[in-house]
Design an enzyme around this catalytic site. Structure first.
Site, PDB file in Angstrom:
ATOM      1  N   LYS A   1     -35.112  35.931 -18.741  1.00  0.00           N
ATOM      2  CA  LYS A   1     -34.252  35.543 -17.623  1.00  0.00           C
ATOM      3  C   LYS A   1     -34.063  34.034 -17.658  1.00  0.00           C
ATOM      4  O   LYS A   1     -34.933  33.268 -17.245  1.00  0.00           O
ATOM      5  CB  LYS A   1     -34.886  35.969 -16.281  1.00  0.00           C
ATOM      6  CG  LYS A   1     -33.862  35.946 -15.159  1.00  0.00           C
ATOM      7  CD  LYS A   1     -34.314  35.300 -13.880  1.00  0.00           C
ATOM      8  CE  LYS A   1     -34.363  33.814 -13.827  1.00  0.00           C
ATOM      9  NZ  LYS A   1     -33.101  33.083 -13.852  1.00  0.00           N
TER      10      LYS A   1
ATOM     11  N   GLU B   1     -46.520  27.120 -16.973  1.00  0.00           N
ATOM     12  CA  GLU B   1     -46.451  25.667 -17.231  1.00  0.00           C
ATOM     13  C   GLU B   1     -45.658  25.075 -16.081  1.00  0.00           C
ATOM     14  O   GLU B   1     -44.513  25.468 -15.865  1.00  0.00           O
ATOM     15  CB  GLU B   1     -45.705  25.359 -18.533  1.00  0.00           C
ATOM     16  CG  GLU B   1     -45.907  26.345 -19.656  1.00  0.00           C
ATOM     17  CD  GLU B   1     -46.962  25.917 -20.643  1.00  0.00           C
ATOM     18  OE1 GLU B   1     -47.506  24.820 -20.459  1.00  0.00           O
ATOM     19  OE2 GLU B   1     -47.232  26.685 -21.568  1.00  0.00           O
TER      20      GLU B   1
ATOM     21  N   CYS C   1     -40.740  17.128 -17.964  1.00  0.00           N
ATOM     22  CA  CYS C   1     -42.020  17.340 -17.277  1.00  0.00           C
ATOM     23  C   CYS C   1     -42.995  16.245 -17.684  1.00  0.00           C
ATOM     24  O   CYS C   1     -43.910  15.914 -16.940  1.00  0.00           O
ATOM     25  CB  CYS C   1     -42.571  18.714 -17.611  1.00  0.00           C
ATOM     26  SG  CYS C   1     -42.525  19.049 -19.364  1.00  0.00           S
TER      27      CYS C   1
ATOM     28  N   GLU D   1     -43.462  15.214  -7.419  1.00  0.00           N
ATOM     29  CA  GLU D   1     -42.593  15.215  -8.599  1.00  0.00           C
ATOM     30  C   GLU D   1     -41.139  15.102  -8.126  1.00  0.00           C
ATOM     31  O   GLU D   1     -40.636  15.977  -7.418  1.00  0.00           O
ATOM     32  CB  GLU D   1     -42.780  16.505  -9.404  1.00  0.00           C
ATOM     33  CG  GLU D   1     -42.021  16.466 -10.715  1.00  0.00           C
ATOM     34  CD  GLU D   1     -42.126  17.752 -11.525  1.00  0.00           C
ATOM     35  OE1 GLU D   1     -42.004  18.839 -10.945  1.00  0.00           O
ATOM     36  OE2 GLU D   1     -42.306  17.668 -12.755  1.00  0.00           O
TER      37      GLU D   1
HETATM   38  P1  NDP Z   1     -37.713  26.161 -11.239  1.00  0.00           P
HETATM   39  O1  NDP Z   1     -39.132  26.454 -10.890  1.00  0.00           O
HETATM   40  O2  NDP Z   1     -36.769  25.912 -10.163  1.00  0.00           O
HETATM   41  O3  NDP Z   1     -37.086  27.346 -12.118  1.00  0.00           O
HETATM   42  C1  NDP Z   1     -37.713  27.803 -13.298  1.00  0.00           C
HETATM   43  C2  NDP Z   1     -37.312  29.234 -13.545  1.00  0.00           C
HETATM   44  O4  NDP Z   1     -37.870  30.090 -12.534  1.00  0.00           O
HETATM   45  C3  NDP Z   1     -35.802  29.475 -13.500  1.00  0.00           C
HETATM   46  O5  NDP Z   1     -35.451  30.377 -14.525  1.00  0.00           O
HETATM   47  C4  NDP Z   1     -35.615  30.105 -12.127  1.00  0.00           C
HETATM   48  O6  NDP Z   1     -34.461  30.894 -12.027  1.00  0.00           O
HETATM   49  C5  NDP Z   1     -36.858  30.953 -12.023  1.00  0.00           C
HETATM   50  N1  NDP Z   1     -37.222  31.387 -10.663  1.00  0.00           N
HETATM   51  C6  NDP Z   1     -36.884  30.805  -9.485  1.00  0.00           C
HETATM   52  N2  NDP Z   1     -37.418  31.502  -8.460  1.00  0.00           N
HETATM   53  C7  NDP Z   1     -38.123  32.530  -8.992  1.00  0.00           C
HETATM   54  C8  NDP Z   1     -38.904  33.591  -8.446  1.00  0.00           C
HETATM   55  N3  NDP Z   1     -39.092  33.720  -7.136  1.00  0.00           N
HETATM   56  N4  NDP Z   1     -39.475  34.478  -9.290  1.00  0.00           N
HETATM   57  C9  NDP Z   1     -39.312  34.354 -10.627  1.00  0.00           C
HETATM   58  N5  NDP Z   1     -38.572  33.380 -11.198  1.00  0.00           N
HETATM   59  C10 NDP Z   1     -37.989  32.470 -10.404  1.00  0.00           C
HETATM   60  O7  NDP Z   1     -37.817  24.946 -12.291  1.00  0.00           O
HETATM   61  P2  NDP Z   1     -36.630  24.104 -12.936  1.00  0.00           P
HETATM   62  O8  NDP Z   1     -35.756  25.010 -13.744  1.00  0.00           O
HETATM   63  O9  NDP Z   1     -36.049  23.255 -11.869  1.00  0.00           O
HETATM   64  O10 NDP Z   1     -37.424  23.196 -14.002  1.00  0.00           O
HETATM   65  C11 NDP Z   1     -38.004  21.973 -13.717  1.00  0.00           C
HETATM   66  C12 NDP Z   1     -39.501  22.103 -13.516  1.00  0.00           C
HETATM   67  O11 NDP Z   1     -40.109  22.580 -14.719  1.00  0.00           O
HETATM   68  C13 NDP Z   1     -40.180  20.774 -13.244  1.00  0.00           C
HETATM   69  O12 NDP Z   1     -41.106  20.954 -12.203  1.00  0.00           O
HETATM   70  C14 NDP Z   1     -40.901  20.455 -14.550  1.00  0.00           C
HETATM   71  O13 NDP Z   1     -42.022  19.617 -14.416  1.00  0.00           O
HETATM   72  C15 NDP Z   1     -41.274  21.828 -15.014  1.00  0.00           C
HETATM   73  N6  NDP Z   1     -41.554  21.831 -16.450  1.00  0.00           N
HETATM   74  C16 NDP Z   1     -42.861  21.933 -16.875  1.00  0.00           C
HETATM   75  C17 NDP Z   1     -43.175  21.879 -18.225  1.00  0.00           C
HETATM   76  C18 NDP Z   1     -44.586  22.018 -18.702  1.00  0.00           C
HETATM   77  O14 NDP Z   1     -44.795  22.170 -19.901  1.00  0.00           O
HETATM   78  N7  NDP Z   1     -45.581  21.980 -17.823  1.00  0.00           N
HETATM   79  C19 NDP Z   1     -42.115  21.693 -19.237  1.00  0.00           C
HETATM   80  C20 NDP Z   1     -40.772  21.630 -18.681  1.00  0.00           C
HETATM   81  C21 NDP Z   1     -40.526  21.694 -17.329  1.00  0.00           C
HETATM   82  P3  NDP Z   1     -33.120  30.285 -11.332  1.00  0.00           P
HETATM   83  O15 NDP Z   1     -32.705  29.174 -12.211  1.00  0.00           O
HETATM   84  O16 NDP Z   1     -32.206  31.441 -11.331  1.00  0.00           O
HETATM   85  O17 NDP Z   1     -33.527  29.824  -9.970  1.00  0.00           O
END
Ligand code: NDP
Length: 518
Positions: free
Chosen positions: A207, A288, A322, A419
């Site tokens: 997804k 992550e 991140c 963040e």
């Molecule tokens: P989000 O948490 O907003 O979204 C991540 C994914 O989760 C998307 O595909 C989103 O779908 C999905 N999602 C949202 N709500 C739900 C739910 N209730 N149940 C299941 N899936 C859900 O993160 P971002 O895309 O904004 O990414 C940025 C974040 O990622 C930052 O916090 C960053 O630090 C972190 N990150 C961490 C890394 C690491 O290695 N630790 C590496 C890269 C990023 P949809 O888009 O449809 O809402």
């Protein structure tokens, strides 16, 4: 005997070469020509439409629709889960070698389509050329690295022997995994998580993030072209709150591989912990999450190293990594000198549409990020930070924000603790080296960090005491390379896994011990 040559990281494209520049420009123009195309879901190898679609837009020009993607609902998520479950029954018996070669094929297709994949990242999420190219190179690395890792895991595992018994330990797949990537490394992280799950013999419902379904589609096309059997990876675009949530809670979900924000990660952790009726296992979660990463510039630092390193770590991809440096801890003795060299560089930054070669800072991802970052800037002012650069939106159109630097920040300020995920850097002054370490560790996260100093004793002290998953000395805190810097953080940055490391694939397997008496 090895069947593949040793792993080497994919080189970056040299955009000073006019041939490469022309190829990238042509690829961007070609993707723009496909504007408005409607893309399907792919479930069990079949192209399927949902009742509704959603638009994917360009953050540099939000009215520009790049494509329409299906908005999967709970019923379609259920269907994808069924398809993945059915495919698991055959895919799990493919040999490790066949699965590994499949990944090698994906890598070479991606290499061939590099400019096309880069173009999607430039247009759909606002990466400049170099950042997009690094993202694609990392995706290729994940395929190449995990292919070799799978071959290694499939080798005979050493055990203590016992006379009278033939002993084996095999790493077998788990089942159906739900892969939920973020938008910020929309090619690399999506490819890495999907391919790690598939090469170990699991099947996947993928997804993608709703801001980057076009990039996900470009990757999915490579998987299809490589000849992936139907149902092994199912492409399910749609809202996280509906499609994602249904998949996480589904009784047939065996594991969830997620990268994203702390808030969503915690919700998935909680949902996955509840057993659904009919569920016969505990779901494994590989989560992550966010970061609030630091760079310490000591009074004995070489500022010729420190200034460009902070610049790259704070502003690369608009601070939306991140691993980005968002807390800059400056020793009071070099505080003013560092800033007097750093701020003029920030003020000269090339901001604009990343589709143009030479742009450094593009737009932030979407409207809600844009508003949230501007809101943090207001909080930074209200909390007493001293605004040294930026502080407002940029340009007439698009989600552009000036690179923003606050000095005089205190450890309890929200821009130091939370963040922000944008081009905002909080500078904190340290009294001495011990104070720098204390400030660096004063966070709920623990993803990346860097220490810049010439002093050997301080380096040793920093290595012992700085608590983060990826610690860098005398260099920037971004830019981890697959296989070289296994990546992943501590505490609220996730479940302590290391993507691109030798223990990563184990997270997608379970060990089966077999002993046969003779
Ligand atoms: P989000 O948490 O907003 O979204 C991540 C994914 O989760 C998307 O595909 C989103 O779908 C999905 N999602 C949202 N709500 C739900 C739910 N209730 N149940 C299941 N899936 C859900 O993160 P971002 O895309 O904004 O990414 C940025 C974040 O990622 C930052 O916090 C960053 O630090 C972190 N990150 C961490 C890394 C690491 O290695 N630790 C590496 C890269 C990023 P949809 O888009 O449809 O809402």
């Amino acid at each position: 005997m090895k069947i593949l040559p040793p792993f080497v990281n994919e080189p970056m494209t040299d955009f000073s070469d006019p041939k490469n520049r022309a190829a990238q420009e042509a690829a961007i123009a070609a993707v723009l020509k496909t504007r408005g195309t409607e893309y399907p879901l792919v479930i069990g190898g079949k192209r399927i439409k949902a009742r509704e679609t959603f638009a994917s837009t360009n953050p540099s020009r939000p009215s520009e629709v790049l494509g329409y993607f299906q908005k999967a609902d709970a019923k379609l998520a259920e269907k994808a889960m069924e398809a993945a479950s059915a495919a698991f029954e055959t895919w799990k018996f493919f040999s490790a070698k066949e699965r590994a070669i499949f990944l090698m094929r994906v890598a070479s297709i991606m290499r061939r389509k590099k400019f096309h994949i880069n173009a999607w990242m430039v247009l759909e999420i606002g990466k400049n050329w170099a950042e997009a190219d690094g993202d694609t190179a990392e995706a290729i690395d994940f395929c190449e690295f995990y292919a070799r890792e799978m071959l290694r895991l499939a080798e005979h595992q050493e055990l203590v022997t016992l006379p009278g018994q033939a002993l084996e330990l095999k790493y077998i797949p788990l089942g159906v995994g739900v892969v939920i990537p973020p938008w910020n490394f929309p090619c690399a992280i999506l490819t890495g998580m999907t391919c790690a799950a598939a090469v170990t013999g699991n099947t996947v419902v993928l997804k993608p993030a709703s801001d980057t379904p076009g990039i996900a589609w470009a990757v999915f096309e490579c998987l299809e072209e490589a000849g992936l059997p139907p149902g092994v990876v199912n492409f399910l675009s749609g809202p996280g709150s509906i499609a994602g949530e249904t998949l996480v809670k589904h009784p047939k979900t065996r594991f969830i591989s997620f990268t994203g924000s702390k808030e969503v990660g915690l919700r998935i952790f909680e949902n996955a912990a509840k057993t659904a009726p009919g569920q016969i296992w505990l779901k494994r979660t590989v989560l992550e999450m966010g970061g609030k990463d630091f760079m310490i510039i000591d009074d004995e630092a070489d500022l010729d190293i420190a200034v460009p390193a902070v610049y790259a770590a704070a502003w690369g991809f608009q601070g939306q990594k991140c691993s980005a440096c968002s807390r800059l801890i400056l020793h009071h003795k070099i505080h003013d000198e560092f800033l007097s060299r750093f701020i003029p560089m920030v003020k000269k930054m090339a901001i604009g549409d990343p589709a143009k070669a030479g742009t450094y800072l593009g737009p932030v991802a979407n409207k809600s990020s844009f508003e949230s970052i501007l809101n943090y800037i207001e909080k930074g002012k209200a909390e007493g930070g001293k605004l040294l650069a930026g502080g407002k939106k940029w340009g007439k159109e698009g989600y552009f924000i000036e690179p923003t630097v606050f000095s005089e920040c205190k450890a309890n300020h929200s821009i130091v603790r939370e963040e922000i995920f944008g081009p905002v850097l909080a500078v904190v002054k340290a009294r001495n080296f011990e104070d720098s370490i204390r400030l660096a560790n004063d966070t709920e996260f623990g993803l990346t960090g860097a220490l810049i100093t010439r002093n050997r004793a301080k380096i040793l002290e920093g290595k012992k005491k700085l608590h983060c998953g990826n610690l860098y000395i005398n260099r920037k805190c971004t830019g981890a390379l697959v296989g070289v810097h296994p990546f992943g953080g501590f505490n609220m940055s996730g479940t302590d896994s290391k993507a691109g490391g030798r223990d990563y694939l184990l997270l997608f397997t379970q060990g089966k011990s077999i002993s046969e008496a003779y």
